[in-house]
Write an enzyme that holds these catalytic residues in place. Structure first.
Site, PDB file in Angstrom:
ATOM      1  N   SER A   1       4.559   4.083   2.852  1.00  0.00           N
ATOM      2  CA  SER A   1       4.009   2.853   2.267  1.00  0.00           C
ATOM      3  C   SER A   1       4.238   1.711   3.249  1.00  0.00           C
ATOM      4  O   SER A   1       4.882   1.886   4.287  1.00  0.00           O
ATOM      5  CB  SER A   1       4.698   2.537   0.935  1.00  0.00           C
ATOM      6  OG  SER A   1       6.091   2.398   1.130  1.00  0.00           O
ATOM      7  N   LYS A   2       3.720   0.566   2.947  1.00  0.00           N
ATOM      8  CA  LYS A   2       3.987  -0.637   3.749  1.00  0.00           C
ATOM      9  C   LYS A   2       3.611  -1.840   2.917  1.00  0.00           C
ATOM     10  O   LYS A   2       2.785  -1.749   2.002  1.00  0.00           O
ATOM     11  CB  LYS A   2       3.146  -0.625   5.032  1.00  0.00           C
ATOM     12  CG  LYS A   2       3.747  -1.448   6.136  1.00  0.00           C
ATOM     13  CD  LYS A   2       4.854  -0.689   6.847  1.00  0.00           C
ATOM     14  CE  LYS A   2       5.484  -1.485   7.947  1.00  0.00           C
ATOM     15  NZ  LYS A   2       6.403  -0.660   8.749  1.00  0.00           N
ATOM     16  N   GLY A   3       4.191  -2.994   3.257  1.00  0.00           N
ATOM     17  CA  GLY A   3       3.844  -4.213   2.534  1.00  0.00           C
ATOM     18  C   GLY A   3       3.900  -5.403   3.452  1.00  0.00           C
ATOM     19  O   GLY A   3       4.445  -5.327   4.563  1.00  0.00           O
TER      20      GLY A   3
ATOM     21  N   VAL B   1       0.856  -1.192   0.000  1.00  0.00           N
ATOM     22  CA  VAL B   1       0.000   0.000   0.000  1.00  0.00           C
ATOM     23  C   VAL B   1       0.887   1.234   0.000  1.00  0.00           C
ATOM     24  O   VAL B   1       1.787   1.365   0.826  1.00  0.00           O
ATOM     25  CB  VAL B   1      -0.930   0.016   1.243  1.00  0.00           C
ATOM     26  CG1 VAL B   1      -1.703   1.335   1.325  1.00  0.00           C
ATOM     27  CG2 VAL B   1      -1.900  -1.159   1.214  1.00  0.00           C
TER      28      VAL B   1
END
Ligand code: NAD
Length: 437
Positions: free
Chosen positions: A126-128, A81
């Site tokens: 962001s992050k994943g 995201v």
């Protein structure tokens, strides 16, 4: 002919009101939004920008097929995201865990946006994550998941667009695989595509310790605000991974007494102080705290409410809730983990006068040195560790002071002060850029 009636033994779901409240309290995205709304209101954020900042820019869901060592094909789900990129490339870690959900990744991506703005570094957020259990996977399986996940989200990745880093259950090794996979696709070596890499391949000195070191700096500042010093302070640390163990070690080196620590396997307590280097050695050998005999065992729930000066939650989200916030005895909470305190617990802690160093400030040391790593990779010129640590200290103490000034000026909690500073900076960038709409 009419369809036969479908019989089911399942009972209709009965959701008790308290369970509903509890579930809402634990939704990390809602918890983040609650704080954002409060800050937006105090900043009188214009309605258009308010709508923009309430939505992630991009949400990617991928299926990650890999071949298990047994020869079987397995498919995992992965997310990435990008919450907001107005201030610069998206920046955010990747976690491998069975509890990863899109809601959690969205919240973590938003937190990264506010965190980078709060410490004023030129990144978005962001992050994943991949829903998997790395503990049950071989090194080869882990590598295949990492490489396939990287290939699946490759369009978003890049030093100018989206730069991952380690998070829960990912480390330097995983970052090296991501860097290699990305470089193979672009046909040349791109070190700045990830941070938290091994130093030998463009990582920064001091990155591994950066989050814990940042926690130590802001805890020192917070203790000074409540008239105490790190020397002699009694500290409890939940989580003994990267953030927790380094925080404990560096605080002990400043003269603090680490009276309790815990990890997934359980907690250890010694009111006279634990031997942190010995615990680190133990965990290196045994991969968990359980089994260590030179301290008393304590349950993870009980650990949070032990008598101490500073509590450092450095494990996971939602550990301080409306259920236990009232029993917390610490004067200062340094949120090493992301989202350890629910919005409902915030209110209780505020009434009790607990000094909370909010996550987006407390654990920002990691992304700050990630920023240093990215700068060094792009410049091809590397700094010594003393320079890294000195620049980190400068950013952490400045951000702490700015948060205090904001909290004092608006008579708001430290958390809302952090959000106000961060949201204001992101909003200012949007106003200057204008909207391509
Ligand atoms: P890690 O995987 O190295 O360590 C996590 C630790 O928490 C392990 O010791 C694990 O056993 C323990 N743990 C997990 N569940 C627990 C529970 N219920 N009770 C007690 N202990 C439990 O992860 P990390 O990198 O140290 O990250 C910890 C937190 O800090 C996460 O919220 C992460 O998002 C946040 N964070 C990490 C960094 C970083 O640079 N690593 C930066 C900013 C924020």
């Amino acid at each position: 002919m009419s369809e036969p009636a479908i019989k089911s033994d399942a009972q209709p779901a009965v959701i008790r009101p308290d369970k509903e409240t509890f579930l809402a309290e634990e939704n990390p995205f809602e918890a983040m939004m609650e704080r954002f709304d409060h800050a937006a209101q105090l900043l009188s954020l214009d309605p258009g920008l308010y709508k923009v900042l309430r939505h992630p820019e991009k949400q990617i869901i991928v299926s990650v097929p890999i071949i298990r060592d047994s020869g079987e094909l397995e498919v995992f789900t992965g997310y990435r995201v990008l919450y907001n990129t107005s201030r610069g490339p998206a920046k955010g870690g990747i976690r491998f865990d069975l509890n990863v959900t899109l809601e959690e990744v969205k919240a973590l991506a938003a937190w990264m946006t506010w965190k980078c703005a709060l410490v004023n570094i030129p990144f978005g957020g962001s992050k994943g994550g991949v829903v998997c259990d790395p503990a049950s996977m071989s090194l080869g399986e882990l590598e295949r998941v990492t490489r396939r996940y990287t290939a699946s989200i490759i369009e978003t990745l890049g030093p100018d667009s989206d730069v991952p880093a380690p998070d829960v259950n990912t480390n330097e090794r995983v970052m090296a695989w991501i860097m290699d996979t990305y470089s193979m696709h672009t046909r040349h070596t791109v070190t700045a595509v990830v941070t938290g890499k091994p130093v030998e391949m463009g990582g920064s000195l001091g990155r591994r310790e950066a989050t814990g070191r940042g926690c130590m700096f802001v805890t020192r500042e917070a203790l000074a605000r409540v008239g105490q010093s790190l020397k002699g302070a009694r500290i409890v640390v939940q989580g003994f991974g990267n953030v927790g163990s380094v925080s404990a070690d560096l605080m002990a080196k400043e003269g603090a007494s680490i009276v309790a620590v815990s990890d997934k396997s359980g907690g250890l307590h010694n009111p006279k102080g634990l031997d942190v280097p010995d615990l680190i050695k133990w965990v290196k050998e045994h991969r968990q705290l359980a089994g260590y005999l030179r301290a008393e065992a304590v349950a993870n729930d009980a650990l949070l409410t032990l008598d101490c000066d500073v509590l450092v939650p450095a494990a996971t989200e939602n550990v301080i809730t409306r259920k236990n916030a009232g029993q917390i005895k610490a004067k200062v909470i340094c949120e090493g983990a992301n989202g350890p305190t629910t919005a409902a617990a915030d209110e209780i802690l505020e009434k009790k006068g607990v000094f909370v160093i909010p996550d987006i400030l407390a654990n920002a040391g990691g992304v700050t040195v990630s920023y240093f790593e990215w700068v060094q990779d792009r410049g091809g010129y590397f700094w010594d560790e003393e320079t890294v640590n000195r620049r980190l200290e400068s950013i952490m103490t400045r951000s702490f002071a700015e948060t205090m000034a904001m909290a004092d000026k608006h008579t708001v909690s430290n958390r809302i002060a952090c959000y106000m500073l961060a949201v204001d900076r992101v909003a200012a960038m949007h106003r200057l850029r204008g909207m391509y709409a």
